[in-house]
Structure formats: structure tokens, C-alpha cells
Design an enzyme around this catalytic site. Structure first.
Site, short mmCIF file in Angstrom:
data_model
loop_
_atom_site.label_atom_id
_atom_site.label_comp_id
_atom_site.label_asym_id
_atom_site.label_seq_id
_atom_site.Cartn_x
_atom_site.Cartn_y
_atom_site.Cartn_z
N CYS A 1 0.83 -1.21 0.00
CA CYS A 1 0.00 0.00 0.00
C CYS A 1 0.85 1.25 0.00
O CYS A 1 0.67 2.14 -0.82
CB CYS A 1 -0.92 0.00 1.22
SG CYS A 1 -2.17 -1.29 1.15
N HIS A 2 1.81 1.35 0.93
CA HIS A 2 2.63 2.56 1.00
C HIS A 2 4.11 2.25 1.10
O HIS A 2 4.90 3.09 1.47
CB HIS A 2 2.18 3.43 2.18
CG HIS A 2 0.74 3.82 2.10
ND1 HIS A 2 -0.26 3.09 2.71
CD2 HIS A 2 0.12 4.82 1.44
CE1 HIS A 2 -1.43 3.64 2.43
NE2 HIS A 2 -1.23 4.69 1.66
N GLY A 3 4.49 0.99 0.83
CA GLY A 3 5.89 0.66 0.71
C GLY A 3 6.65 0.57 2.02
O GLY A 3 7.74 1.13 2.14
N PRO B 1 6.77 4.09 5.70
CA PRO B 1 6.05 4.97 6.64
C PRO B 1 5.60 4.31 7.95
O PRO B 1 5.21 5.03 8.86
CB PRO B 1 4.82 5.41 5.83
CG PRO B 1 4.61 4.32 4.86
CD PRO B 1 5.96 3.73 4.54
#
Lengths: 63, 244
Positions: free
Chosen positions: B208-210, B223
Site C-alpha cells: 500500500c505505502h511501501g 512509513p
């Protein structure tokens, strides 16, 4: 009876913190007594209907 | 016969007239008295206030203290005092026990009951998981990652400098048996499910956001703020895992 000569008064009631402490200790003791007593009453009312009473009929293999 | 009746009628009429006039004069007098009564009553009250007399007769002195000697203790009163303290203390103790019990039962009521907890456990047979493989099981609606780690992976997880991590946690604190890594498969960033055997650190990668997690499930890059969560689990016997 003079209250200042009473041992009960001199040991428990003269200092307020001793009195309050005695009240809390008494509450603890009363709670233990009351809880065990009421559990006995409950078990005697529901004798033969609780799992611990009928467990031996269903569970035998476990040691 | 006729003059007699006429005469009697005349007498009756005259007497009735006299009665009526008398009645009218008396009613006139009453009305006149009522008309002036308000002002005169006020005058009466103001004139009589100077000589006030109490309606409570017989109480000549209100500050007189009644005689309580009949109710007083025969001795010095110490026994009564002790009894008073005893009653206060006993009632205090019972109230304290009741208050404690009330709060405790409310808090106990909020926690999950035994049958719910029993249903919320998952049993996994570990013998079916070969070394170096991931298994995902569902537990309380969330995925659980179980990895049978190789000894090389364990060494790799222990080699990392813990102080350099974003969420510093040693690998030994995250596992009960080093070869079995059990963790909640929910990314700590926004709750996606990371992909196994992916990412820069050979562990998990959240698409999703690495976020990159290492082979111990610790956050290394991206994150996410925290390491992957460890659920409560146990090994009741060899090759058996119970989550929950």
C-alpha cells in the site's frame, strides 16, 4: 465505664487512620466471608445442575 | 263572607309590605357596612398591632431548654460512645465491600467471557510447515503470519543492530522459539496486509505505502511506525501452536 480506659478505644478508635485502616481490613475480611458463604448458598441451591457436578458423567478419559 | 276575605287580604298585604320594607332597610345597612369595611378593617389592624399577643399560648420563654435527664445515660456514657463508633465502623466496612464489589463486577462484565475466549483460539499443526515457508492463518478476523525460519534467517535477524531500528526490539523478545516467527499480519501504518518474502530486507513488504519489514517483522523502511505486532500464542506440545 470511662471510654479512655477501654482497650478497644485505645487500640482501634483513638487515631482516625487506625480506625479507617481497621474499617478497610474489616471490609476485606467481610468480603471473603460473604463471598464464600454466598457461593456455598448458590451451590447448594443449584446442586446437581452445574457443570462441576455433572462433569464426571461426560468426561472420564482425562486423568 | 266577601268583606271578611277582603279585610283579611288587606291585613295580610299590609303586614307583608311592612316585612319587605324592614328587610330592604336591613340589606341596605349590610351593604353600606360592607362598603366601608375595608378602610375600617385596616384601621382596626393598625390600631391593634401595638398590643400583639402570641397565638402560641403557654410558651412563655422560647429559649428554655427542655429537661433531657430522663433520656441521659445512667453511667458515664462510654459504652454508648463505643457502640456508636462500632456501628459507624461496621457500616463503613460493609459499604466499602459493597462499593468494591460493584466496581469489580462492572469491570469483569466488560471483559470477554470464557466461551468467547475459547472460541477465539486457533490451533495450528506446525509439522505441516516446512522450513523457510510462510503460512497465513485467520485469527479473530485478522491474518496471522507464521514463518518457519531457517538458521540463516535467525542469524540474520540477530545480527541487526537493535539501537539503529525505528522501533528497537531484539529478535529474542519477539519469538518464543527462534525457528517459529508468529505475528499479526497487519501493517502498522494503515492496516494493509504485507506480502511475504518480499521487500529490501528479505521479510515482508506492504504494497500500500511501501513499508519494508525484516525477517523478524521489524519495520526497516517506509512509513510504518512500529514493528509487526506479536499476538499471544503458546506451544502446548511439540509441533502444535495455539494462538489466542
Amino acid at each position: 465505664m470511662n471510654i479512655a480506659n477501654s482497650t478497644l478505644y485505645n487500640t482501634l478508635l483513638r487515631k482516625n487512620y487506625v480506625f479507617v485502616g481497621a474499617v478497610f481490613v474489616g471490609a476485606f475480611g467481610f468480603e471473603m466471608f460473604f463471598d464464600t458463604r454466598m457461593n456455598k448458598v448458590w451451590d447448594s441451591i443449584n446442586r446437581g445442575r452445574q457443570w462441576k457436578d455433572i462433569r464426571s458423567k461426560y468426561v472420564e478419559d482425562e486423568e | 263572607m266577601a268583606p271578611l276575605t277582603i279585610a283579611s287580604r288587606a291585613v295580610a298585604r299590609s303586614s307583608a309590605l311592612r316585612l319587605a320594607t324592614a328587610a330592604s332597610t336591613s340589606t341596605n345597612a349590610v351593604a353600606a357596612r360592607a362598603a366601608i369595611s375595608t378602610s375600617s378593617a385596616l384601621q382596626d389592624a393598625s390600631s391593634s398591632s401595638s398590643s400583639y399577643s402570641s397565638p402560641f399560648k403557654g410558651e412563655s420563654n422560647s429559649s428554655k431548654i427542655p429537661d433531657f435527664s430522663k433520656y441521659m445515660s445512667k453511667g458515664s456514657g462510654g459504652g454508648n460512645q463505643l457502640f456508636g463508633y462500632f456501628m459507624v465502623g461496621t457500616l463503613g466496612a460493609i459499604s466499602a465491600a459493597g462499593a468494591k464489589s460493584t466496581i469489580q463486577e462492572f469491570l469483569k462484565n466488560m471483559s470477554a467471557s470464557a466461551d468467547v475466549l475459547a472460541m477465539a483460539k486457533v490451533e495450528v499443526d506446525l509439522a505441516a510447515i516446512p522450513e523457510g515457508k510462510n503460512v497465513i492463518v485467520k485469527w479473530r478476523g485478522k491474518p496471522i503470519f507464521i514463518r518457519h525460519r531457517t538458521s540463516a534467517e535467525i542469524d540474520e535477524a540477530n545480527k541487526v543492530n537493535v539501537a539503529s531500528l525505528r522501533d528497537p526490539e531484539a529478535d529474542a523478545d519477539r519469538v518464543k522459539k527462534p525457528e517459529w516467527l508468529v505475528m499479526l499480519g497487519v501493517c502498522t501504518h494503515l492496516g494493509c496486509v504485507p506480502i511475504g518474502e518480499a521487500g529490501d530486507y528479505g521479510g515482508w513488504f506492504c504494497p500500500c505505502h511501501g513499508s519494508h519489514y525484516d525477517i523478524s517483522g521489524r519495520i526497516r523502511k517506509g512509513p510504518a511506525p512500529l514493528n509487526l505486532e506479536i499476538p499471544a500464542y503458546d506451544f502446548p506440545e511439540e509441533d502444535k501452536l495455539i494462538i489466542g
